[in-house]
Design an enzyme around this catalytic site. Structure first.
Site, mmCIF file in Angstrom:
data_model
loop_
_atom_site.group_PDB
_atom_site.id
_atom_site.type_symbol
_atom_site.label_atom_id
_atom_site.label_comp_id
_atom_site.label_asym_id
_atom_site.label_seq_id
_atom_site.Cartn_x
_atom_site.Cartn_y
_atom_site.Cartn_z
ATOM 1 N N LYS A 130 -51.353 25.047 -6.548
ATOM 2 C CA LYS A 130 -50.050 25.594 -6.161
ATOM 3 C C LYS A 130 -49.562 26.567 -7.231
ATOM 4 C CE LYS A 130 -45.463 23.818 -4.811
ATOM 5 N NZ LYS A 130 -44.669 22.574 -4.671
ATOM 6 N N SER A 205 -42.666 22.873 -0.239
ATOM 7 C CA SER A 205 -43.002 24.127 -0.892
ATOM 8 C C SER A 205 -44.492 24.308 -1.169
ATOM 9 C CB SER A 205 -42.221 24.220 -2.209
ATOM 10 O OG SER A 205 -42.557 23.153 -3.091
ATOM 11 N N SER A 229 -42.384 18.074 -0.607
ATOM 12 C CA SER A 229 -43.171 19.301 -0.758
ATOM 13 C C SER A 229 -44.674 19.089 -0.783
ATOM 14 C CB SER A 229 -42.748 20.049 -2.026
ATOM 15 O OG SER A 229 -41.466 20.594 -1.864
#
Length: 529
Positions: A130, A205, A229
């Site tokens: 990420k 996210s 997330s």
């Protein structure tokens, strides 16, 4: 406990604001259709259909080279990324060089396969990361335009530990702006698509991670979770993910950094397509704190106590859980009873109706020194003065804002917060915490919906901004939870469920995930007929 008049007014205001903003969005941003009807190509290379655990074993045994595996994933990313826009910066050349070094190391190793497995359990296996995690030499912006050009100079601790275990990063993946929305879209990298339906969201996210993993462009990845997330992207993209008990896996060297009491709710954890990779990844990512968990304890599922919570009791802010998801959770309970001979008891907690209010209240509590967390508007404005959300909204309407409408919405919602949090919400949370902790103990597990509906269409979260509360409440309770895929539903979109256990009982949910993978089939190729 009923909502007070002031709280009812706040609910009405929040819903009114979001509905007006969604109407504005539909007016100013016409629907895109370039990808309408298109579908990902199916997986053809068998190396892409093996778990990281299996790949590492084959690489150690010289049945396949690390270069072959890394190249297979590079080829797949180049095939699918034009559709999903998940990997936003690659390091393919460096990854191939590292894979060649791995193959040379294995050729020269004299201690045997067991030595390599013990020292380097993920040797030669590709990894995606990420973008909000520091990965040395890679962009480190979290989608904030003012951070464009910032490159990480170090590795975040979980990334460093995975690299030290032999994993090879292929690149970094997209996030929502500042990691505070459940659609992965920003003005640096654009919008990420769901591999099962390119007109739908992959979540956020960690949506880039979820999308590239679901598209078989990666086998293991790293995500973070303060409101769902990890779990929402895993749910929407049909993969596994684990939100660890807070405080076990380091959350240092992520952006934005935690502040206030947010460290108590933020977790880093593994995301992957195959359940058997969750445990070895967590053992590595936990590093020196691994002994806080009982990851080497063998779990007898027949001795666990199982519960199911079908919904939150009917929050006025949150969409009711769809019949499709209620039905699949019931089927999970029925299969557990049939397979294990256990009784899955249905339970209800009225306090769950206040899930969003609890999350919203606790996210802004001050730390032990009385210092409040950094305001979202301040993060939006860095390195300068705080952003003014109303001004940004006006700029957005004429195409001049550097911020997404979602980020502006978060800033506007922040403005509606009452300066003093109602003590009633804190009391409700404390009561819920006590009841849930007593229910679970050290041998209890409960099922809970991952979200009220399957992956929404792009931008539709603007109309239902509080639906993340099904995942967010678990953060506030400080519990470990594994997101498990359960096949696909009527629209060809992934179904799933959260499996939750008591604090530090992560090994229980991981064991249940393995069982559910065998029962429901786990990840499905989105390109298959």
């Amino acid at each position: 406990m009923a909502l007070s008049r002031l709280e009812r007014a706040q609910v009405w205001l929040l819903k009114a604001v979001t509905e007006v903003l969604f109407v504005l969005f539909r007016f100013f941003c016409p629907r895109r259709s370039a990808l309408s009807g298109k579908k990902l190509p199916p997986v053809r290379n068998p190396l892409l259909l093996m778990s990281a655990t299996q790949l590492a074993k084959k690489i150690r045994r010289k049945e396949v080279s690390s270069v072959e595996v890394v190249q297979a994933y590079i080829d797949r990313i180049q095939e699918v990324n034009p559709f999903v826009n998940a990997l936003v910066k690659d390091r393919f050349a460096a990854a191939l060089q590292e894979a060649a070094q791995v193959d040379k190391l294995i050729e020269e190793e004299t201690g045997g396969e067991e030595v390599l497995e013990d020292r380097l359990p993920l040797l030669g296996v590709p990894l995606s990361v990420k973008e909000s995690y520091a990965l040395q030499g890679m962009p480190f912006t979290t989608g904030l335009v003012s951070r464009r050009g910032i490159v990480a100079t170090v590795d975040a601790p979980p990334v460093a530990l995975l690299k030290r275990a032999g994993a090879i990063p292929l690149g970094v993946t997209n996030t929502s702006e500042l990691c505070m929305w459940y659609e992965s879209h920003n003005h640096i990298y654009g919008i990420t698509n769901n591999p099962y339906d390119l007109e739908r969201i992959p979540g956020g996210s960690s949506g880039g991670e979820g999308s590239i993993l679901g598209a078989a462009g990666s086998v293991i990845g790293v995500g973070s979770d303060i409101g769902g997330s990890i779990r929402m992207p895993c749910f929407f993209n049909g993969i596994f993910g684990h939100k660890t008990t807070p405080g076990v896996v380091s959350c240092e060297n992520q952006y934005p950094p935690f502040s206030g009491r947010q460290e108590e709710y933020l977790s880093s954890g593994p995301m992957c397509r195959y359940a058997e990779d969750l445990l070895p990844m967590l053992k590595i990512m936990a590093g020196p704190r691994v002994n806080m968990l009982s990851l080497n304890t063998k779990v007898d599922l027949k001795k666990l106590r199982f519960f199911t919570i079908p919904h939150d009791g009917g929050s006025p802010l949150i969409t009711p859980v769809s019949k499709e998801l209620v039905d699949i959770q019931r089927k999970v309970a029925e299969r557990l009873e049939a397979d294990l001979g256990v009784k899955v008891q249905e339970v209800h907690f009225p306090e769950l109706r206040y899930s969003f209010q609890i999350w919203d209240t606790y996210m802004v509590l001050p730390d032990k020194e009385g210092k409040p967390p950094q305001m979202f508007a301040e993060l939006m404005g860095e390195p300068g003065r705080p952003a003014w959300p109303l001004w940004e909204l006006l700029k957005w309407m004429i195409g001049k804002s550097d911020h997404t409408l979602a980020a502006i919405v978060v800033g506007l919602v922040e403005m509606t917060r009452m300066s003093k949090k109602p003590s009633s919400i804190i009391q409700i949370k404390e009561k819920l915490q006590k009841e849930v902790d007593e229910l679970l103990g050290a041998d209890g597990v409960f099922l809970y919906p991952s979200h009220p509906r399957v992956a929404p269409k792009h931008h539709h979260p603007l109309l239902r901004p509080f639906d993340f509360s099904y995942t967010g409440i678990i953060n506030m309770l400080g519990l470990p939870v594994t997101q498990c895929p359960l096949g696909v539903g009527e629209e060809g979109l992934p179904l799933g469920v959260q499996v939750v256990a008591g604090k530090l009982q992560d090994h229980l949910t991981l064991a249940v995930a393995l069982h559910l993978e065998k029962t429901f089939g786990g990840w499905k190729d989105p390109g298959a007929n």
